[in-house]
Design a protein around this motif. Sequence first.
Motif, PDB file in Angstrom:
ATOM      1  N   PRO A   6     -72.706  54.170  55.210  1.00  0.00           N
ATOM      2  CA  PRO A   6     -71.755  53.238  55.827  1.00  0.00           C
ATOM      3  C   PRO A   6     -70.517  53.980  56.327  1.00  0.00           C
ATOM      4  O   PRO A   6     -70.162  55.045  55.823  1.00  0.00           O
ATOM      5  N   CYS A   7     -69.872  53.404  57.322  1.00  0.00           N
ATOM      6  CA  CYS A   7     -68.635  53.979  57.845  1.00  0.00           C
ATOM      7  C   CYS A   7     -67.529  53.795  56.816  1.00  0.00           C
ATOM      8  O   CYS A   7     -67.410  52.718  56.226  1.00  0.00           O
ATOM      9  N   PRO A   8     -66.706  54.800  56.623  1.00  0.00           N
ATOM     10  CA  PRO A   8     -65.576  54.628  55.718  1.00  0.00           C
ATOM     11  C   PRO A   8     -64.533  53.689  56.327  1.00  0.00           C
ATOM     12  O   PRO A   8     -64.350  53.658  57.543  1.00  0.00           O
ATOM     13  N   ARG A   9     -63.877  52.936  55.473  1.00  0.00           N
ATOM     14  CA  ARG A   9     -62.768  52.076  55.890  1.00  0.00           C
ATOM     15  C   ARG A   9     -61.497  52.913  55.825  1.00  0.00           C
ATOM     16  O   ARG A   9     -61.271  53.606  54.851  1.00  0.00           O
ATOM     17  N   VAL A  10     -60.694  52.837  56.880  1.00  0.00           N
ATOM     18  CA  VAL A  10     -59.501  53.669  56.928  1.00  0.00           C
ATOM     19  C   VAL A  10     -58.266  52.862  57.301  1.00  0.00           C
ATOM     20  O   VAL A  10     -58.359  51.797  57.910  1.00  0.00           O
ATOM     21  N   ASN A  11     -57.123  53.414  56.916  1.00  0.00           N
ATOM     22  CA  ASN A  11     -55.829  52.971  57.414  1.00  0.00           C
ATOM     23  C   ASN A  11     -55.253  54.165  58.189  1.00  0.00           C
ATOM     24  O   ASN A  11     -55.940  55.176  58.378  1.00  0.00           O
ATOM     25  N   ILE A  19     -61.434  62.870  61.595  1.00  0.00           N
ATOM     26  CA  ILE A  19     -61.472  63.210  63.021  1.00  0.00           C
ATOM     27  C   ILE A  19     -62.902  63.610  63.403  1.00  0.00           C
ATOM     28  O   ILE A  19     -63.542  64.408  62.728  1.00  0.00           O
ATOM     29  N   GLY A  20     -63.390  62.993  64.480  1.00  0.00           N
ATOM     30  CA  GLY A  20     -64.746  63.248  64.956  1.00  0.00           C
ATOM     31  C   GLY A  20     -65.818  62.416  64.275  1.00  0.00           C
ATOM     32  O   GLY A  20     -66.999  62.565  64.574  1.00  0.00           O
ATOM     33  N   GLN A  21     -65.418  61.511  63.380  1.00  0.00           N
ATOM     34  CA  GLN A  21     -66.378  60.715  62.624  1.00  0.00           C
ATOM     35  C   GLN A  21     -66.215  59.222  62.905  1.00  0.00           C
ATOM     36  O   GLN A  21     -65.158  58.774  63.340  1.00  0.00           O
ATOM     37  N   HIS A  22     -67.285  58.465  62.594  1.00  0.00           N
ATOM     38  CA  HIS A  22     -67.259  57.005  62.689  1.00  0.00           C
ATOM     39  C   HIS A  22     -66.465  56.437  61.521  1.00  0.00           C
ATOM     40  O   HIS A  22     -66.644  56.874  60.386  1.00  0.00           O
ATOM     41  N   VAL A  23     -65.627  55.434  61.814  1.00  0.00           N
ATOM     42  CA  VAL A  23     -64.857  54.745  60.787  1.00  0.00           C
ATOM     43  C   VAL A  23     -64.767  53.261  61.130  1.00  0.00           C
ATOM     44  O   VAL A  23     -65.103  52.844  62.246  1.00  0.00           O
ATOM     45  N   LEU A  24     -64.277  52.489  60.157  1.00  0.00           N
ATOM     46  CA  LEU A  24     -63.909  51.096  60.377  1.00  0.00           C
ATOM     47  C   LEU A  24     -62.403  50.993  60.210  1.00  0.00           C
ATOM     48  O   LEU A  24     -61.845  51.459  59.209  1.00  0.00           O
ATOM     49  N   LEU A  25     -61.736  50.391  61.188  1.00  0.00           N
ATOM     50  CA  LEU A  25     -60.289  50.238  61.162  1.00  0.00           C
ATOM     51  C   LEU A  25     -59.947  48.782  61.446  1.00  0.00           C
ATOM     52  O   LEU A  25     -60.261  48.269  62.522  1.00  0.00           O
ATOM     53  N   GLN A  97     -57.563  52.184  50.358  1.00  0.00           N
ATOM     54  CA  GLN A  97     -57.173  53.221  49.403  1.00  0.00           C
ATOM     55  C   GLN A  97     -58.229  53.394  48.320  1.00  0.00           C
ATOM     56  O   GLN A  97     -58.627  54.515  48.007  1.00  0.00           O
ATOM     57  N   LEU A  98     -58.685  52.283  47.737  1.00  0.00           N
ATOM     58  CA  LEU A  98     -59.686  52.355  46.663  1.00  0.00           C
ATOM     59  C   LEU A  98     -61.017  52.913  47.148  1.00  0.00           C
ATOM     60  O   LEU A  98     -61.674  53.671  46.440  1.00  0.00           O
ATOM     61  N   SER A  99     -61.401  52.543  48.365  1.00  0.00           N
ATOM     62  CA  SER A  99     -62.709  52.976  48.868  1.00  0.00           C
ATOM     63  C   SER A  99     -62.726  54.446  49.286  1.00  0.00           C
ATOM     64  O   SER A  99     -63.772  54.965  49.653  1.00  0.00           O
ATOM     65  N   ASN A 100     -61.595  55.107  49.224  1.00  0.00           N
ATOM     66  CA  ASN A 100     -61.519  56.525  49.579  1.00  0.00           C
ATOM     67  C   ASN A 100     -61.072  57.393  48.407  1.00  0.00           C
ATOM     68  O   ASN A 100     -60.667  58.534  48.598  1.00  0.00           O
ATOM     69  N   THR A 101     -61.157  56.841  47.185  1.00  0.00           N
ATOM     70  CA  THR A 101     -60.749  57.601  46.002  1.00  0.00           C
ATOM     71  C   THR A 101     -61.877  57.586  44.978  1.00  0.00           C
ATOM     72  O   THR A 101     -63.043  57.619  45.339  1.00  0.00           O
ATOM     73  N   ASP A 102     -61.526  57.510  43.714  1.00  0.00           N
ATOM     74  CA  ASP A 102     -62.503  57.542  42.627  1.00  0.00           C
ATOM     75  C   ASP A 102     -63.528  56.414  42.703  1.00  0.00           C
ATOM     76  O   ASP A 102     -64.602  56.512  42.111  1.00  0.00           O
ATOM     77  N   TYR A 103     -63.220  55.337  43.409  1.00  0.00           N
ATOM     78  CA  TYR A 103     -64.112  54.173  43.491  1.00  0.00           C
ATOM     79  C   TYR A 103     -65.021  54.209  44.718  1.00  0.00           C
ATOM     80  O   TYR A 103     -65.669  53.223  45.056  1.00  0.00           O
ATOM     81  N   LYS A 104     -65.064  55.333  45.384  1.00  0.00           N
ATOM     82  CA  LYS A 104     -65.827  55.487  46.626  1.00  0.00           C
ATOM     83  C   LYS A 104     -67.289  55.052  46.492  1.00  0.00           C
ATOM     84  O   LYS A 104     -67.848  54.439  47.386  1.00  0.00           O
TER      85      LYS A 104
END
Length: 108
Positions: A6-11, A19-25, A97-104
């Motif tokens: 899945p695409c990572p969720r970002v802020n 950079i250069g990757q698919h994301v959800l914003l 924040q949670l989806s990009n840390t220890d809870y990924k």
Amino acid sequence: MERPAPCPRVNFALMERYIGQHVLLVCKLDSLEPQMNRAHVVTSDGGRVTVALKTATFDSSFVEFEGIVDAPNQLREEARCEFGSSFDMTTYDRLCQLSNTDYKTLFA
């Protein structure tokens, strides 16, 4: 058959990692430049991003873009989902924040 990741969720703060990757914003539309197919948006953490659009027509203030990060403050749209005129950006920012840390692994 292998399922794509899945695409990572970002802020805004997380975009530079991808950079250069698919994301959800998820963001709020701030202004449009329809002649340039560009939108200026505000992210859940208050950052400002320019989105290169496929089409410059919107029926919603809040939008989730799936796209490729071209620079820390630039996204190229591949798809979108409109979220209406009311959305809790504070809660969504915490999810990013949670989806990009220890809870990924919970979001994979």
